[in-house]
Scaffold this motif. Structure first.
Motif, short mmCIF file in Angstrom:
data_model
loop_
_atom_site.label_atom_id
_atom_site.label_comp_id
_atom_site.label_asym_id
_atom_site.label_seq_id
_atom_site.Cartn_x
_atom_site.Cartn_y
_atom_site.Cartn_z
N TYR A 135 -8.38 6.74 -5.36
CA TYR A 135 -7.02 6.39 -5.80
C TYR A 135 -6.17 5.96 -4.60
O TYR A 135 -5.45 4.96 -4.65
N THR A 136 -6.28 6.72 -3.51
CA THR A 136 -5.46 6.42 -2.32
C THR A 136 -5.85 5.06 -1.73
O THR A 136 -4.98 4.26 -1.37
N PHE B 12 -13.14 15.86 -7.70
CA PHE B 12 -11.71 15.53 -7.66
C PHE B 12 -11.29 14.96 -6.30
O PHE B 12 -10.55 13.97 -6.26
N PRO B 13 -11.73 15.55 -5.18
CA PRO B 13 -11.36 14.94 -3.90
C PRO B 13 -11.82 13.48 -3.79
O PRO B 13 -11.07 12.62 -3.31
N SER C 95 -0.79 -2.08 -2.45
CA SER C 95 0.60 -2.08 -1.95
C SER C 95 0.74 -2.83 -0.62
O SER C 95 1.74 -2.69 0.06
N ARG C 96 -0.27 -3.64 -0.28
CA ARG C 96 -0.20 -4.36 1.00
C ARG C 96 1.05 -5.24 1.09
O ARG C 96 1.62 -5.43 2.14
N PHE D 115 -16.01 18.98 -5.66
CA PHE D 115 -16.19 17.76 -4.85
C PHE D 115 -15.78 16.47 -5.58
O PHE D 115 -15.46 15.47 -4.94
N PHE E 135 -4.48 2.41 -3.90
CA PHE E 135 -3.02 2.29 -3.70
C PHE E 135 -2.71 1.52 -2.41
O PHE E 135 -1.85 0.63 -2.39
N LEU E 136 -3.42 1.85 -1.34
CA LEU E 136 -3.15 1.18 -0.06
C LEU E 136 -3.48 -0.31 -0.15
O LEU E 136 -2.79 -1.15 0.43
N ILE E 137 -4.51 -0.66 -0.91
CA ILE E 137 -4.87 -2.08 -1.06
C ILE E 137 -3.82 -2.79 -1.92
O ILE E 137 -3.31 -3.85 -1.55
N TRP F 104 -9.47 11.28 -5.71
CA TRP F 104 -8.19 11.05 -5.04
C TRP F 104 -8.35 10.14 -3.83
O TRP F 104 -7.42 9.38 -3.49
N ILE F 105 -9.51 10.19 -3.18
CA ILE F 105 -9.75 9.25 -2.07
C ILE F 105 -9.77 7.82 -2.62
O ILE F 105 -9.14 6.91 -2.07
#
Lengths: 502, 44
Positions: free
Chosen positions: B22-23, B15-16, B30-31, B13, B26-28, B19-20
């Protein structure tokens, strides 16, 4: 063989063949950029799912289940990295690689390396490694496809293999990258539905996850540990870290995956694709390993562990649903095989034939040369697969470890490190491939406690840094390449950069 | 949790969740990538 299963498979094959014809009519064969990169107009959802389904392959339905069945929760080290492989790839090199490749006019991932590290040796070494390793990887997918089809239909392996390979080749030859990407999308959806369905049925059969773990613990408590059956990997962090790296960091070095960046419609496509990739992986990646683990209780006397997912589906699901699940399994295998086949054919045609044999071939000639080589590679793969060489898991782990070790520093440094030069890249590729191969063949992971991927990446990264720094004066990175790297890094439309496409 | 040892629970549990995070990060971060594609064609 039941009629519902066959009906689902026929329907599935008709749809993927239809996509191939649609892509061909949509202009996929008009020029080489259209055939190899889908005209660089692939959106975020398709990009995310073609990236994921290509990286996962038949391994997820054969190797992953077998690993869970054999080693218990140790197998989850591989899933731990795989969940983030897509977003890591897209966030680190996606946007910059998309821009750099377009600015430099690169159509294959190996041509891209030569544009960044100008030397025919880069092209030759990169193409040779890619053709050999991806050729072996295609072979693994063909074997998986043949085994799966034989099991589902009850046909002899040779006939099943022939049908599976023929269908993959049909739509790949017709529609090129666009057909591969769109069929991958469709196949990903089928894979997700099928896998979740099997896992749900397996969990229901064993009375839930807690009850299953208690039963497994009663059989052999070491299967619940993170160190494998009989604690065979206890304290071997070098192997555990390597297992995490194979499908996360490592996949940034896979030529057939990074091509997806080059085909994106826009640099920003990488952003949304990263989100979609993680979402898909959260639901999909750990599931086949889990089904393999649950099968320890469901199918304690299973003979061939690589068939664990097939057998669990066959035992637990009603015939109507088994058809869908079997189509999902074929989808996983085919979605990787098509990408590998296209990539191997592309590299052979563009990076060997056009670069070194016939530099003046026209666009139309090259599309047909690419198709011819895809056909030839597919036929050779089929003939070797008939002999049923080593297990799918062994081939996949070997090829992916060597590919990642050989190319990872070259692709990452291409857009992130201005001092990465040609001698550094050549040394990095050769040393990474050599170290990972030696580690695998001589089983050095046992005495050293280091996974081949970890050893290979450390070696290739060290070679890139040391040799690049040592040769800066005699082999500086040309100014036009540094300028293009800067343009790729800046946030502005590609058309506004005005950079040379030398 | 779920009858698993702590280390295995973290592997399954942890690692998931990593990665959530991290994602989302990344989305924030790279706006502003929208600026990169201002004048380009829409995708297929």
């Amino acid at each position: 063989m039941n009629s519902t299963t066959i009906l689902f498979l026929i329907l599935y094959f008709l749809i993927v063949s239809g996509v191939g014809i649609w892509a061909m009519r949509g202009g996929a064969g008009q020029n080489l950029e259209g055939f190899l990169l889908g005209g660089r107009r692939v959106g975020p959802l398709i990009t995310a799912l073609t990236l994921q389904s290509t990286s996962m392959s038949g391994y997820m339905f054969l190797g992953a289940g077998a690993l869970g069945f054999g080693e218990g929760y140790w197998a989850l080290w591989y899933a731990a990295g795989d969940i983030g492989g897509g977003v890591l790839n897209l966030s680190i090199i996606g946007r910059r690689m998309r821009k750099f490749s377009e600015l430099m006019g690169a159509l294959t991932s190996i041509e891209y390396l030569e544009k960044r590290y100008p030397s025919p040796a880069i092209r030759l070494i990169g193409a040779a490694l890619t053709i050999f390793l991806l050729g072996a990887y295609v072979l693994a997918q063909f074997i998986a496809g043949g085994k799966g089809m034989a099991l589902v239909t009850g046909m002899p392996y040779a006939a099943a293999l022939f049908i599976a390979v023929s269908i993959i080749m049909l739509y790949t030859l017709l529609g090129g990258y666009l057909a591969v990407a769109y069929t991958d999308f469709f196949q990903s959806v089928i894979m997700l539905i099928g896998m979740v369905w099997i896992a749900t049925a397996a969990l229901a059969e064993v009375g839930g996850l807690t009850a299953a773990n208690q039963a497994i613990g009663a059989l052999d408590p070491t299967l619940l540990s993170v160190w494998g059956r009989d604690l065979a990997f206890e304290g071997r962090w070098g192997i555990a870290i390597g297992a995490v790296m194979v499908f996360s960091i490592g996949c940034m070095g896979w030529p057939h995956l990074v091509t997806r960046h080059m085909a994106m419609a826009r640099p920003i496509t990488a952003r949304r694709a990263g989100g979609y990739a993680t979402l898909f992986n959260l639901f999909f990646v750990s599931t086949p390993y889990l089904v393999g683990i649950l099968a320890i209780i469901i199918l304690p006397k299973l003979g061939d562990p690589e068939l664990v997912i097939f057998k669990v589906a066959e035992k637990l699901l009603p015939p109507a649903i088994t058809g869908l699940v079997m189509a999902a399994i074929m989808a996983a295998i085919m979605s990787t095989a098509d990408s590998l086949l296209l990539q191997t054919g592309s590299v052979a045609s563009r990076d060997i034939y056009q670069r070194f044999v016939n530099r003046h071939a026209s666009e139309q000639q090259m599309v047909w040369v690419s198709r011819g080589l895809v056909l030839a590679i597919g036929m050779v793969g089929y003939l070797i697969a008939l002999l049923e060489p080593p297990t799918v898991f062994a081939i996949v782990v070997f090829t992916t470890s060597v590919l990642g070790s050989a190319f990872l520093p070259a692709y990452v440094c291409a857009v992130w490190w201005r001092k990465a030069n040609t001698p550094g890249a050549i040394t990095s590729m050769v040393s990474g491939a050599s170290i990972a191969t030696a580690w695998e063949l001589a089983a050095l992971w046992d005495p050293t406690g280091l996974h081949p991927m970890l050893a290979g990446i450390v070696g290739s990264t060290a070679a890139m840094i040391i040799v690049s720094l040592a040769t800066q004066r005699i082999a500086p990175v040309p100014d036009y390449i540094v300028a293009t790297m800067d343009a790729a890094a800046r946030l502005e439309p590609s058309s506004a950069t005005g950079t040379s496409t030398a | 949790m779920f009858g698993l040892p702590l280390a295995t629970t973290l592997l399954v549990f942890g690692f998931p969740v990593l990665w959530i995070v991290y994602t989302i990060g990344f989305l924030i971060l790279s706006r502003n990538w929208e600026e990169d594609s201002a004048n380009e064609d829409e995708e297929a």
